[in-house]
Design an enzyme around this catalytic site. Structure first.
Site, mmCIF file in Angstrom:
data_model
loop_
_atom_site.group_PDB
_atom_site.id
_atom_site.type_symbol
_atom_site.label_atom_id
_atom_site.label_comp_id
_atom_site.label_asym_id
_atom_site.label_seq_id
_atom_site.Cartn_x
_atom_site.Cartn_y
_atom_site.Cartn_z
ATOM 1 N N GLU A 167 0.888 -1.162 0.000
ATOM 2 C CA GLU A 167 0.000 0.000 0.000
ATOM 3 C C GLU A 167 0.925 1.210 0.000
ATOM 4 O O GLU A 167 1.456 1.603 1.032
ATOM 5 C CB GLU A 167 -0.905 -0.058 1.236
ATOM 6 N N CYS A 171 -1.886 8.915 2.735
ATOM 7 C CA CYS A 171 -1.663 8.416 1.373
ATOM 8 C C CYS A 171 -2.872 8.747 0.523
ATOM 9 O O CYS A 171 -2.780 8.784 -0.706
ATOM 10 C CB CYS A 171 -1.337 6.936 1.379
HETATM 11 C C1 UN1 Z 1 -2.939 6.024 4.909
HETATM 12 O O1 UN1 Z 1 -2.825 7.222 4.724
HETATM 13 O O2 UN1 Z 1 -1.946 5.258 4.846
HETATM 14 O O3 UN1 Z 1 -8.798 6.570 3.847
HETATM 15 C C2 UN1 Z 1 -4.223 5.356 5.275
HETATM 16 C C3 UN1 Z 1 -8.140 7.163 4.729
HETATM 17 C C4 UN1 Z 1 -7.817 6.425 5.998
HETATM 18 C C5 UN1 Z 1 -6.621 5.572 5.831
HETATM 19 C C6 UN1 Z 1 -5.413 6.263 5.282
HETATM 20 N N1 UN1 Z 1 -8.950 5.606 6.367
HETATM 21 O O4 UN1 Z 1 -7.773 8.312 4.608
#
Ligand code: UN1
Length: 515
Positions: A262, A296
Site C-alpha cells: 500500500e 496516502c
Molecule cells: C494512509 O494514509 O496510509 O482513507 C491510510 C483514509 C484512511 C486511511 C489512510 N482511512 O484516509
C-alpha cells in the site's frame, strides 16, 4: 500531558522506553528519541532491537504460530473481540498519543484508533466466515472443495502517518486468520506502536495465547532488510513510499514470497460545473489539509471545469485563510505540524519547483514563521497549507507525491479530458468526482474501466477517510495491495483445494485411462 499519557498507557514502565533521552540519540546508540513534531522536543527514548533480538523474536513467533493455528477461528475471533474492547477503553489516550507523536489533530488521532476498533469488530464477524466453496468433481464418488489456512508469520511494515490503524487492518485480519504478526513500525512513531502492541499482546496473553503479536523496532538495514529477505515470512505487508515498496516488492518476489503493498497516492478530485460547490469545497479542504497532507489518500490535485475554476478556487482560498494551524492537541486547531524538518524542506522545494514550472501560489507556500508561533511551538514543523494554480497542464512536480499540504489546481473543458488528466499520474490510490449528474458519476466509475484508474473512487465524497468495510488500496505504483474490508482477508490465508475419493474406484480426471 506527555508524561501523563505515557503513564496511562503503561509506557512509563515499559522496558523499551527510556524516560530521558537526548534529542540527538541515534541508531548507533541503540536508542532513538521519539520527537514531538509540534515542539521539536523528545517525548521519550526507545531502545532498538538488533540482529540478535530480531532472530529471537522471529524464532519465538514461529513457535507461537504452531499453537495459535490450532485454535479454532471463532475462538481466535473472541481474542480479537477482547482486543477491540481494550482499544475502546483506551480510545482517548491512544488517540492522543497518536496526535502527540505524529502531529495529527486530536479528532483525527482518536478517529484513527476508532478505525482499528472498527476493523477488530469486522474481524470478529469474519472469524466465523473464513469459508471456502465446494465444487462438483467430474469423477464419481469424489468431493472437491477449497479451504483457507493461515499463512504463518506476517511481517507488517508501517509508516509514521497511520501508526495505529494500518497495523490494525493487518493484525486483526491476520489474527483471526491464524497468523502471528510481527510488526516493524516507523521509527518516527515507535511509542504508539509499543502502546498499541502492548494492548493486543497483553489481552491475548491473558486469554492464554502468548506471543502472537510481536514488535520489532529497529533500523531498516538491521531489522527491515532481514525481515523482507526472511523466508519464514510468507507474507510481507508494507505501507510507505513507492520507492520503499519497489524495493520490498523485489526482495520478497526474489524469494517468491507474497507482498501486500500500500504505497503512494497522488489523488485527484474532478469538479464538474453542476457540482454542489459547498459540499465539494468541504471535501477538498479536509482531503488536502487534513493530517497536514500526510495521508496516502490526501487530495493533491484538483481538476476543475474551466467555467467554475476561478469561482471555486476563490472559495477554497478563502477557506484556507481561516484554517487554524497550531498544537494538534488544542481545541479549534485544524492543522498540526509536518512530521519533521526533512518534510518541511520537501514542502519548500516542491513549492519552488512548482513556481519555476509556471505554477502560481494562491495561498500558503511557506513555513509558518517562528514569530507567529507561541514560544513552545517554535521548534515545531509548521507549514501553511498551500494552493498552487497550475499555469498550464504541464506541471511536472504535480506528478510526484509530496507528503505535505499542497494542492495543485488544473482546469479542463470536457469530462473526457479531465479523466485523462486525472489518470495521467503514476499512482492509483484514491479519486473523486463532484457532480449532481448521474451520468458524470457513472462515466467516472464505468465498469469498462475507462473512468478512474484508482483502487478507490468516490462520488460526491473526498479522496480520504475510507471506511474499513471496503477493500483499501490502489493500482499502478500504489502497489496493487488490498487491506481492510471486503475479502482482503484472503491475503492473510492460503487457499487449499481438497479432493476426496470416497469410493473404491481409481478414476482419473480428463477421462484418462491408465490401466
Ligand atoms: C494512509 O494514509 O496510509 O482513507 C491510510 C483514509 C484512511 C486511511 C489512510 N482511512 O484516509
Amino acid at each position: 500531558m506527555a508524561h501523563q499519557l505515557l503513564e496511562t498507557l503503561g509506557l512509563a514502565d515499559d522496558p523499551r522506553v527510556v524516560a530521558n533521552v537526548a534529542s540527538n540519540a541515534s541508531v548507533a546508540d541503540g536508542v532513538i528519541a521519539s520527537m514531538s513534531p509540534t515542539t521539536g522536543e523528545p517525548i521519550a527514548g526507545v531502545r532498538l532491537d538488533n540482529a540478535d533480538d530480531y532472530e529471537r523474536i522471529v524464532a519465538e513467533a514461529a513457535e507461537a504460530f504452531k499453537q495459535w493455528r490450532e485454535v479454532p477461528a471463532p475462538q481466535r475471533g473472541q481474542v480479537v473481540r477482547a482486543i477491540g474492547d481494550a482499544l475502546r477503553e483506551n480510545l482517548e489516550p491512544l488517540g492522543e498519543l497518536v496526535a502527540l507523536e505524529v502531529g495529527k489533530i486530536r479528532a483525527e488521532g482518536i478517529g484513527e484508533v476508532q478505525e482499528t476498533v472498527d476493523i477488530a469488530d469486522f474481524a470478529v464477524g469474519l472469524s466465523r466466515q473464513l469459508h471456502g466453496i465446494t465444487m462438483p468433481s467430474e469423477r464419481p464418488k469424489h468431493r472437491m472443495y477449497e479451504q483457507w489456512l493461515p499463512v504463518g508469520l506476517v511481517g507488517i511494515i508501517t509508516a509514521f502517518n497511520f501508526p495505529n490503524a494500518v497495523w490494525g487492518w493487518n493484525a486483526m485480519l491476520g489474527a483471526v486468520s491464524g497468523d502471528v504478526c510481527v510488526w516493524k513500525p516507523s521509527l518516527m512513531a515507535p511509542l504508539t506502536a509499543i502502546a498499541t502492541n502492548a494492548i493486543a499482546s497483553k489481552t491475548a496473553d491473558a486469554m492464554g495465547h502468548p506471543g502472537i503479536f510481536r514488535l520489532v523496532i529497529g533500523a531498516d538495514d538491521v531489522v527491515g532488510e532481514r525481515m523482507i529477505a526472511d523466508r519464514r515470512f510468507p507474507l510481507i505487508s508494507a505501507t510507505g513510499s513507492c520507492r520503499m515498496g519497489r524495493h520490498v516488492g523485489q526482495v520478497v518476489a526474489g524469494r517468491l514470497g507474497r507482498t501486500l503493498l500500500e504505497l503512494g497516492g497522488n489523488n485527484g478530485i474532478i469538479v464538474e460545473p453542476d457540482a454542489d460547490l459547498d459540499l465539494a469545497a468541504k471535501s477538498v479542504v479536509f482531503g488536502s489539509v487534513g493530517t497536514c497532507g500526510q495521508r496516502c489518500t490526501s487530495t493533491r490535485r484538483l481538476i476543475v471545469h474551466e467555467s467554475i475554476a476561478d469561482q471555486f478556487t476563490d472559495k477554497l482560498v478563502a477557506a484556507y485563510r481561516t484554517i487554524t494551524i497550531g498544537d494538534p492537541l488544542e481545541d479549534g486547531v485544524l492543522v498540526g505540524p509536518l512530521i519533521n524538518e526533512a518534510s518541511v524542506q520537501n514542502f519548500e522545494s516542491s513549492i519552488e519547483a512548482a513556481k519555476s514550472q509556471g505554477g502560481e501560489v494562491l495561498v500558503g507556500g511557506e513555513r509558518v514563521p517562528a514569530s507567529e508561533l507561541p514560544e513552545r511551538l517554535r521548534g515545531g514543523h509548521f507549514v501553511r497549507p498551500t494552493i498552487v494554480r497550475a499555469g498550464s497542464q504541464n506541471l511536472p512536480i504535480a506528478m510526484e507525491e509530496t507528503f505535505a499540504p499542497i494542492l495543485y489546481v488544473f482546469s479542463y473543458k470536457t469530462l473526457d479530458e479531465a479523466i485523462e488528466m486525472h489518470n495521467s499520474v503514476d499512482q492509483g490510490l484514491s479519486s473523486a468526482i463532484f457532480s449532481r449528474s448521474l451520468c458524470s458519476g457513472e462515466r467516472f466509475t464505468t465498469p469498462s474501466g475507462a473512468g478512474s484508474d484508482c483502487g478507490l473512487v468516490y462520488v460526491n465524497q473526498g479522496t480520504s477517510g475510507a471506511e474499513i468495510g471496503g477493500a483499501f488500496g490502489g493500482e499502478k505504483d500504489t502497489g496493487g495491495g488490498r487491506e481492510s474490508g471486503s475479502d482482503a482477508w484472503k491475503a492473510y490465508m492460503r487457499r487449499q483445494t481438497v479432493t476426496v475419493n470416497f469410493g473404491d474406484e481409481f478414476a482419473l480426471a480428463q477421462g484418462i485411462r491408465f490401466e
